[in-house]
Every structure is written in C-alpha cells, then in structure tokens.
Scaffold this active site. Structure first.
Site, short mmCIF file in Angstrom:
data_model
loop_
_atom_site.label_atom_id
_atom_site.label_comp_id
_atom_site.label_asym_id
_atom_site.label_seq_id
_atom_site.Cartn_x
_atom_site.Cartn_y
_atom_site.Cartn_z
N HIS A 205 25.05 52.34 -0.51
CA HIS A 205 23.81 53.09 -0.71
C HIS A 205 23.24 52.94 -2.11
CE1 HIS A 205 26.71 55.74 -2.67
NE2 HIS A 205 25.70 56.25 -3.32
C1 UD1 Z 1 21.90 59.79 -4.85
C2 UD1 Z 1 22.40 59.62 -6.27
C3 UD1 Z 1 23.60 58.70 -6.29
C4 UD1 Z 1 24.68 59.21 -5.34
C5 UD1 Z 1 24.09 59.42 -3.95
C6 UD1 Z 1 25.10 60.07 -3.05
C7 UD1 Z 1 20.73 59.69 -8.10
C8 UD1 Z 1 19.97 58.87 -9.07
N1 UD1 Z 1 21.38 59.00 -7.12
O1 UD1 Z 1 21.48 58.51 -4.38
O2 UD1 Z 1 24.14 58.65 -7.59
O3 UD1 Z 1 25.70 58.26 -5.27
O4 UD1 Z 1 22.95 60.30 -4.04
O5 UD1 Z 1 24.84 59.82 -1.72
O6 UD1 Z 1 20.74 60.89 -8.18
N2 UD1 Z 1 17.23 60.49 2.03
C9 UD1 Z 1 17.08 61.10 3.24
N3 UD1 Z 1 17.82 62.23 3.50
C10 UD1 Z 1 18.68 62.75 2.61
C11 UD1 Z 1 18.81 62.13 1.37
C12 UD1 Z 1 18.09 60.99 1.08
O7 UD1 Z 1 16.30 60.66 4.08
O8 UD1 Z 1 19.31 63.77 2.91
C13 UD1 Z 1 16.44 59.28 1.73
C14 UD1 Z 1 15.06 59.60 1.13
O9 UD1 Z 1 14.16 58.63 1.53
C15 UD1 Z 1 15.31 59.45 -0.36
C16 UD1 Z 1 16.31 58.28 -0.38
O10 UD1 Z 1 17.13 58.48 0.77
O11 UD1 Z 1 14.13 59.15 -1.06
C17 UD1 Z 1 17.18 58.23 -1.62
O12 UD1 Z 1 17.75 59.51 -1.87
P1 UD1 Z 1 18.12 59.92 -3.37
O13 UD1 Z 1 18.73 61.26 -3.36
O14 UD1 Z 1 16.96 59.69 -4.27
O15 UD1 Z 1 19.15 58.84 -3.81
P2 UD1 Z 1 20.51 58.40 -3.14
O16 UD1 Z 1 20.42 56.95 -2.84
O17 UD1 Z 1 20.88 59.33 -2.06
N1 UDP Z 2 31.15 60.48 3.21
C1 UDP Z 2 31.05 61.25 4.36
N2 UDP Z 2 30.46 60.69 5.47
C2 UDP Z 2 29.99 59.42 5.49
C3 UDP Z 2 30.11 58.64 4.31
C4 UDP Z 2 30.68 59.20 3.18
O1 UDP Z 2 31.49 62.39 4.39
O2 UDP Z 2 29.48 58.99 6.54
C5 UDP Z 2 31.76 61.08 2.00
C6 UDP Z 2 32.96 60.38 1.46
O3 UDP Z 2 34.14 60.87 2.06
C7 UDP Z 2 32.90 60.69 -0.04
C8 UDP Z 2 31.44 60.94 -0.29
O4 UDP Z 2 30.80 61.02 0.97
O5 UDP Z 2 33.61 61.87 -0.36
C9 UDP Z 2 30.84 59.84 -1.11
O6 UDP Z 2 29.46 60.04 -1.20
P1 UDP Z 2 28.45 58.88 -1.53
O7 UDP Z 2 29.06 57.58 -1.22
O8 UDP Z 2 27.16 59.24 -0.86
O9 UDP Z 2 28.21 59.07 -3.10
P2 UDP Z 2 28.98 58.58 -4.40
O10 UDP Z 2 30.39 59.01 -4.31
O11 UDP Z 2 28.82 57.08 -4.49
O12 UDP Z 2 28.23 59.23 -5.50
#
Ligand code: UD1
Ligand code: UDP
Length: 360
Positions: A205
C-alpha cells in the site's frame, strides 16, 4: 491527568489497543480521538470490534482529503478537542498524517506529547512517513522507543536521553492478546481454499510503490512468478483501498495465480499470516508480525525502518524487481532461520502507561 489517545488508521488502531486496555486496567483517565484518516469499515470499524475497543469520544471526518487539507483540518479540530477536554497528554503512535497533526495540535497548546514507536528511521526523506516521524519525535516529551536501535537513532539526532524509554512495541502485546482468538478462525482457510503452510500472503500500500505503475507492476509480476514457481501453493493478496484504486487503472490480464481479497480484520489477518509459508509486503506492521509469528518475509521496498528483521535474516529487502522478489523468497525458504524476539516481551503497553502515570 487526562490522556487523549489519538488514532486514525488501521495500524494505529491495532497498536493502540493494548495501550487503551492498559489505561483502563490502571484506571487512568483517557478518551479516544479518531482523526477519520481511515474510514472504510474494513480499515476501521472491524478493528474496534475485533479488539473490543470503546467507541471514539470524538470522530473527525478527514478521510480521502488531499494532504494539505487533511493535515490542516486535523490540526484545527484536534486542537479544539484537546482544549475542550482539558487533555494533559496526547498519545500518538507511528508515522501517519494523524500522528503529525496530533503532535502539532498538542504542541500549540502545551499539551505533553507521548510518541509510541519513536526513533524508527528509514533514512529516506522522500517518504511522508519518515518526515512525520522525525517531526513528531522532535516535538515529543515522551519518546517510547520499541528497540535499542530506535533509541540510538534518537540520541544521534541530539534528543535528550531523559525523554527516551525503550519499551518494546505494543504490536507484540496485540499479537499475544489476540492469537488464541485468531486460531479459532481457521475455517477461513477452508473458505479461501488455502492449505496451511503452503500459500504466500501479500500486502502492498506504500505511496511510493502503488502510486508508481512501474513499481506496482513489478510487485505483481514478482507475485505471479512466485505463483508459477509453486503452482500448488497460490498467492493471496489483501488489497488496501489505495492499491485497489490503482489496480483498477492498470491492465492486469497477464497476471496469473494471484488471488485478491478485500482487507480482513486483525483476527483473520493474524490467522492468515501465521499459517502462510511466506509473507510479501511493504507494510511496517507486517514485517514486525512476520518476526513475532515466525513466518519469513520478503519486503518489496528499497529500505526499511525495521533493520533488525534484516539483521536477524528473517526478512529480505527485494525492491520491486520481479526476479529479485522470487530470488529473495527462494533464499528464505532454502535455509533454516533463527527467530530472536526483536520487539519486546509483550508488556510494552504496561511500561508506557506506567511511565505516563508516574509523570502524573
Ligand atoms: C496511511 C499512512 C501510512 C500507513 C497506512 C496504513 C500517511 C502519510 N500514510 O497510508 O503511513 O502505512 O495509512 O494503512 O499517513 N482509503 C479508503 N478507505 C480508507 C482509507 C483509505 O478508501 O479507509 C483510500 C482513499 O482513497 C485515500 C487513500 O486510500 O485517499 C489513501 O489513504 P491515506 O490514509 O491517505 O493513505 P494510506 O495509503 O492509507
Ligand atoms: N492487517 C489487517 N488486515 C489486512 C492487512 C493488514 O488486519 O487485510 C493488519 C496487519 O496485521 C498489521 C497492520 O494491518 O498489524 C499493518 O497495517 P498497514 O500495512 O496498513 O500499515 P503499516 O504497518 O505499513 O503502517
């Protein structure tokens, strides 16, 4: 004292859960403030249910906004809530926009900032997470470093030793508290047609990966080749919404052997991880869980802020070149691995809450 537990994304909800539990057990006054950064039920609500968390006292609606508007709106709203609630401590975790906004809002009010997962560094300033971590650490009053290496990073940046406490990472607490519950969900494997110990589990992601068509294609091609090399195994890919959106934009007709699933809750994911043969990921939390659950990991990034997993030989950085991904997987599967405890003993949350309580 009054602790504002500020969270907003999937990994923050998971890693804050043991802290919320420890605050409740110790009778420390706290409330949950949800920034709204993640909002889809599969990225948010399912974790409150799985981890039996109380509903947030405050829920912002900032999900999906562009960066400048999101962080700005979060700072404004969090500041108002911290002031109205007379919070004395803002507890943040990790490196997201929510963390930075929470820290900036608290700093403006003179509310103490406590940062769990302080001191992680990828040394790659192009990553938004690296900038968020550094800024937050330099604002924080309590630096809860998960490892001694993280403590060294903080000291190297000149941060005062008296602010730093090495606690371990609450992800170990979360895994230990939920593993037995996860084990009861093994009908999931049957539903997905997976055989324990055989399949590969993937997630991706990171902005720098999935927003680049070439890098995303590299990861998918690597997974496809892995599926071809192990035809009886199969690859399951849990699709973050950011990745789902990008995938819809590329032609994937060449892609074979990779099965996409919607993101699952923490209990289901723990089960999927613990029964997998190998993990392929760019997630920070998944690299940690690989070490805790003793499942080898290929990280599809060029660097990691979890270098201890590389040093232990249980995680390999492969970038996004398809052949390197396959070779990294083969190298891990071809040799015996040792599994040191890298992230603590499962009592990180107690240490953190104890330190906050002592401060008063
Ligand atoms: C964010 C964090 C990243 C973390 C990740 C965990 C920042 C800069 N990034 O990245 O460090 O590893 O969360 O998963 O804070 N979206 C949905 N539904 C949701 C969430 C997101 O549709 O519930 C979509 C939206 O289009 C959104 C895009 O995903 O604009 C990105 O979401 P965003 O929270 O900006 O960044 P992540 O890639 O989730
Ligand atoms: N995770 C989850 N369901 C999924 C994928 C990931 O519960 O389908 C959990 C995973 O066990 C871990 C966390 O999400 O604890 C990691 O989150 P993510 O990869 O979104 O963010 P990051 O750790 O890179 O910030």
């Amino acid at each position: 004292m009054r602790i504002a537990v500020i969270l907003g994304t999937r990994p923050e909800i998971i890693k804050m859960a043991p802290l919320v539990r420890a605050c409740a057990e110790r009778g420390l006054p706290f409330f949950l403030l949800h920034s709204g950064q993640h909002y889809s039920p599969s990225m948010d609500r399912v974790f409150f249910e799985d981890l039996e968390l109380p509903q947030p006292a405050h829920q912002l609606e900032t999900g999906g906004l562009p960066y400048r508007l999101q962080v700005g709106a979060m700072i404004r709203d969090i500041r108002g809530i911290l002031a109205a609630e007379k919070a004395t401590v803002a507890l943040v975790q990790g490196d997201t926009n929510t963390v930075l906004a929470g820290a900036l809002a608290a700093a403006k009010l003179g509310v103490a900032i406590a940062h769990h997962e302080a001191g992680l560094r990828s040394h790659d300033l192009t990553m938004p997470e690296e900038r968020n971590r550094i800024l937050t650490d330099h604002l924080a009053d309590f630096l809860f470093a998960p490892t001694e290496a993280a403590q060294r990073n903080l000291l190297d940046e000149g941060l005062p030793p008296e602010r730093i406490l090495v606690t371990g990472n609450t992800i170990v607490d979360a895994v230990r508290q939920n593993r037995a519950l996860a084990e009861r969900r093994d009908d999931l494997l049957e539903r997905l047609g997976l055989q324990a110990g055989c399949y590969f589990l993937a997630t991706a992601h990171r902005q720098e990966n999935v927003d680049s068509p070439a890098r995303l294609r590299g990861i998918l091609e690597g997974l496809s080749r892995l599926a071809a090399a192990f035809p009886a195994a199969g690859v399951v890919f849990s699709l973050h919404p950011r990745t789902r959106a990008r995938l819809d934009q590329i032609d994937g007709t060449w892609l074979q052997g990779v099965r996409f699933i919607e993101p699952v809750g923490f209990l289901d994911f723990l089960l999927l991880e613990s029964r997998a043969r190998l993990l392929v990921t760019d997630s920070g939390g998944v690299q940690e869980e690989a070490s805790i659950l003793r499942v080898p990991c290929v990280t599809v990034r060029d660097n990691t802020e979890r270098p201890e997993t590389l040093e232990a030989g249980i995680n390999v950085l492969a970038g996004t070149d398809p052949e390197r991904i396959v070779q990294a997987a083969l190298s891990l599967l071809g040799r015996p691995l040792a599994w040191p405890d890298l992230y603590g003993d499962g009592h990180a949350a107690e240490r953190i809450v104890e330190a906050l309580a002592r401060h008063g």
